[in-house]
Motif scaffolding. Structure first.
Motif, PDB file in Angstrom:
ATOM      1  N   UNK A   1       1.234  -1.266  -0.180  1.00 57.68           N
ATOM      2  CA  UNK A   1      -0.234  -0.642  -0.219  1.00 57.68           C
ATOM      3  C   UNK A   1       1.027   0.936   0.342  1.00 57.68           C
ATOM      4  N   UNK A   2       1.646   1.035   0.804  1.00 58.36           N
ATOM      5  CA  UNK A   2       2.576   2.605   0.709  1.00 58.36           C
ATOM      6  C   UNK A   2       3.710   2.743  -0.639  1.00 58.36           C
ATOM      7  N   UNK A   3       3.860   2.487  -1.336  1.00 60.14           N
ATOM      8  CA  UNK A   3       4.337   2.327  -2.118  1.00 60.14           C
ATOM      9  C   UNK A   3       3.602   2.756  -3.399  1.00 60.14           C
ATOM     10  N   UNK A   4       1.647   2.903  -3.094  1.00 59.61           N
ATOM     11  CA  UNK A   4       1.177   3.600  -4.023  1.00 59.61           C
ATOM     12  C   UNK A   4       1.555   5.013  -3.827  1.00 59.61           C
ATOM     13  N   UNK A   5       2.154   5.443  -2.825  1.00 66.47           N
ATOM     14  CA  UNK A   5       1.645   6.813  -2.624  1.00 66.47           C
ATOM     15  C   UNK A   5       2.778   7.614  -2.474  1.00 66.47           C
ATOM     16  N   UNK A   6       3.738   7.364  -3.475  1.00 59.47           N
ATOM     17  CA  UNK A   6       4.663   7.182  -3.285  1.00 59.47           C
ATOM     18  C   UNK A   6       6.517   7.446  -1.944  1.00 59.47           C
ATOM     19  N   UNK A   7       5.494   6.876  -0.988  1.00 63.13           N
ATOM     20  CA  UNK A   7       6.864   7.056   0.301  1.00 63.13           C
ATOM     21  C   UNK A   7       7.504   5.736   0.016  1.00 63.13           C
ATOM     22  N   UNK A   8       7.059   5.010  -0.757  1.00 66.59           N
ATOM     23  CA  UNK A   8       8.264   3.342  -0.499  1.00 66.59           C
ATOM     24  C   UNK A   8       9.514   3.783  -1.125  1.00 66.59           C
ATOM     25  N   UNK A   9      10.078   2.678  -0.482  1.00 60.40           N
ATOM     26  CA  UNK A   9      11.631   2.758  -0.805  1.00 60.40           C
ATOM     27  C   UNK A   9      11.727   1.873  -2.308  1.00 60.40           C
ATOM     28  N   UNK A  10      11.199   1.886  -2.785  1.00 57.57           N
ATOM     29  CA  UNK A  10      10.705   0.950  -4.900  1.00 57.57           C
ATOM     30  C   UNK A  10       9.712   1.208  -5.534  1.00 57.57           C
ATOM     31  N   UNK A  11       9.725   0.995  -6.396  1.00 58.22           N
ATOM     32  CA  UNK A  11       8.104   1.599  -7.235  1.00 58.22           C
ATOM     33  C   UNK A  11       7.286   0.364  -6.656  1.00 58.22           C
ATOM     34  N   UNK A  12       6.372   0.291  -6.863  1.00 60.23           N
ATOM     35  CA  UNK A  12       4.864  -0.429  -6.193  1.00 60.23           C
ATOM     36  C   UNK A  12       5.123  -2.217  -7.185  1.00 60.23           C
ATOM     37  N   UNK A  13       5.634  -1.997  -8.416  1.00 53.52           N
ATOM     38  CA  UNK A  13       5.850  -2.928  -8.611  1.00 53.52           C
ATOM     39  C   UNK A  13       6.625  -3.936  -8.825  1.00 53.52           C
ATOM     40  N   UNK A  14       7.898  -3.028  -8.328  1.00 55.37           N
ATOM     41  CA  UNK A  14       8.993  -3.895  -7.584  1.00 55.37           C
ATOM     42  C   UNK A  14       8.649  -5.405  -5.978  1.00 55.37           C
ATOM     43  N   UNK A  15       7.900  -3.799  -5.547  1.00 52.01           N
ATOM     44  CA  UNK A  15       7.042  -4.141  -3.990  1.00 52.01           C
ATOM     45  C   UNK A  15       6.810  -5.575  -4.196  1.00 52.01           C
ATOM     46  N   UNK A  16       5.712  -5.214  -5.246  1.00 52.39           N
ATOM     47  CA  UNK A  16       4.820  -7.186  -5.711  1.00 52.39           C
ATOM     48  C   UNK A  16       5.125  -7.936  -6.012  1.00 52.39           C
ATOM     49  N   UNK A  17       6.860  -7.746  -6.310  1.00 51.16           N
ATOM     50  CA  UNK A  17       7.499  -8.816  -6.960  1.00 51.16           C
ATOM     51  C   UNK A  17       8.369  -9.996  -6.283  1.00 51.16           C
ATOM     52  N   UNK A  18       8.732  -8.242  -5.369  1.00 49.21           N
ATOM     53  CA  UNK A  18       9.409  -8.919  -3.758  1.00 49.21           C
ATOM     54  C   UNK A  18       8.425  -9.496  -2.513  1.00 49.21           C
ATOM     55  N   UNK A  19       7.064  -9.089  -2.771  1.00 51.76           N
ATOM     56  CA  UNK A  19       6.031 -10.031  -2.491  1.00 51.76           C
ATOM     57  C   UNK A  19       5.957 -11.891  -2.583  1.00 51.76           C
ATOM     58  N   UNK A  20       5.991 -11.676  -3.924  1.00 53.33           N
ATOM     59  CA  UNK A  20       5.734 -12.358  -4.261  1.00 53.33           C
ATOM     60  C   UNK A  20       7.536 -13.817  -4.570  1.00 53.33           C
ATOM     61  N   UNK A  21       8.305 -12.710  -4.700  1.00 54.23           N
ATOM     62  CA  UNK A  21       9.442 -13.808  -4.637  1.00 54.23           C
ATOM     63  C   UNK A  21      10.042 -13.840  -3.627  1.00 54.23           C
ATOM     64  N   UNK A  22       9.591 -13.180  -2.446  1.00 53.87           N
ATOM     65  CA  UNK A  22      10.201 -13.663  -0.657  1.00 53.87           C
ATOM     66  C   UNK A  22       8.730 -15.000  -0.009  1.00 53.87           C
ATOM     67  N   UNK A  23       7.827 -14.824  -0.653  1.00 53.57           N
ATOM     68  CA  UNK A  23       7.509 -16.458  -0.275  1.00 53.57           C
ATOM     69  C   UNK A  23       7.267 -17.082  -1.249  1.00 53.57           C
ATOM     70  N   UNK A  24       7.876 -17.364  -2.833  1.00 50.91           N
ATOM     71  CA  UNK A  24       8.046 -17.915  -3.916  1.00 50.91           C
ATOM     72  C   UNK A  24       9.400 -18.955  -3.029  1.00 50.91           C
ATOM     73  N   UNK A  25      10.385 -18.117  -2.895  1.00 49.15           N
ATOM     74  CA  UNK A  25      11.907 -18.638  -2.192  1.00 49.15           C
ATOM     75  C   UNK A  25      11.507 -19.638  -1.789  1.00 49.15           C
ATOM     76  N   UNK A  26      11.116 -19.147  -0.602  1.00 48.65           N
ATOM     77  CA  UNK A  26      10.698 -20.087   0.821  1.00 48.65           C
ATOM     78  C   UNK A  26      10.048 -21.144   0.433  1.00 48.65           C
ATOM     79  N   UNK A  27       9.037 -21.128   0.022  1.00 50.54           N
ATOM     80  CA  UNK A  27       7.978 -22.082  -0.398  1.00 50.54           C
ATOM     81  C   UNK A  27       8.696 -23.132  -1.070  1.00 50.54           C
ATOM     82  N   UNK A  28      10.007 -22.629  -2.214  1.00 50.17           N
ATOM     83  CA  UNK A  28      10.319 -23.482  -3.707  1.00 50.17           C
ATOM     84  C   UNK A  28      11.856 -24.280  -2.380  1.00 50.17           C
ATOM     85  N   UNK A  29      12.412 -23.406  -1.442  1.00 49.86           N
ATOM     86  CA  UNK A  29      13.631 -24.081   0.031  1.00 49.86           C
ATOM     87  C   UNK A  29      12.367 -25.454   0.210  1.00 49.86           C
ATOM     88  N   UNK A  30      11.336 -24.914   0.775  1.00 50.00           N
ATOM     89  CA  UNK A  30      10.931 -26.182   1.957  1.00 50.00           C
ATOM     90  C   UNK A  30      10.551 -26.967   1.084  1.00 50.00           C
TER      91      UNK A  30
END
Length: 154
Positions: free
Chosen positions: A42-71
């Motif tokens: 949500x914060x990346x939609x306002x412009x206060x985030x550390x990156x773009x919304x696309x990078x944030x969304x990809x980070x959320x997917x990559x974060x959960x996918x990486x752990x699921x992959x290792x598991x």
């Protein structure tokens, strides 16, 4: 700059609470991990985030996918779960907050810190023991939030 200060403070507070709860109970509550994901996106939609919304969304997917992959790989070889899915949601939240390029370095630094602490405590002889990994992810996430805040203010 006040917006970034508030954002970083909220992230650090959530991570401190998550780290403490995981250390005491070996559980990461969905209410807080999902809040971290939602806040990061949500914060990346306002412009206060550390990156773009696309990078944030990809980070959320990559974060959960990486752990699921290792598991998944761990389950293939050892026929049991190797990491909790609360840790997957926590890494997803960190990915949502800091963006996809930060996910692997955050996980790597948390794993190194965890290994170092296990060696210091003499637990290296019993790698089958259950370890609260969330506090290490939270600690690295707190360091990253402080770094990001300082880099934005300099």
């Amino acid at each position: 700059m006040l917006g970034y200060a508030i954002y970083c403070s909220v992230i650090i507070l959530i991570l401190m609470i998550l780290g403490y709860i995981d250390l005491k109970t070996l559980r990461l509550p969905n209410a807080l991990t999902l809040t971290l994901i939602a806040l990061g996106l949500a914060i990346h939609l306002t412009g206060y985030g550390f990156c773009s919304f696309g990078s944030s969304l990809a980070g959320a997917v990559f974060g959960i996918g990486l752990i699921y992959g290792f598991n998944f790989l761990y389950m293939v070889f050892f026929k049991k779960s190797g990491i909790g899915m609360g840790d997957a949601k926590l890494l997803s939240g960190l990915g949502a907050v800091f963006g996809w390029p930060a996910v692997f370095p955050l996980l790597f630094c948390a794993a190194i810190a965890c290994l170092f602490m296990m060696l210091l405590q003499g637990k290296y002889k019993d790698f089958a023991s259950i370890i609260a990994f969330g506090p290490y992810l939270c600690g690295v996430g707190i360091c990253m939030a402080i770094y990001q805040y300082w880099s934005l203010n300099s």
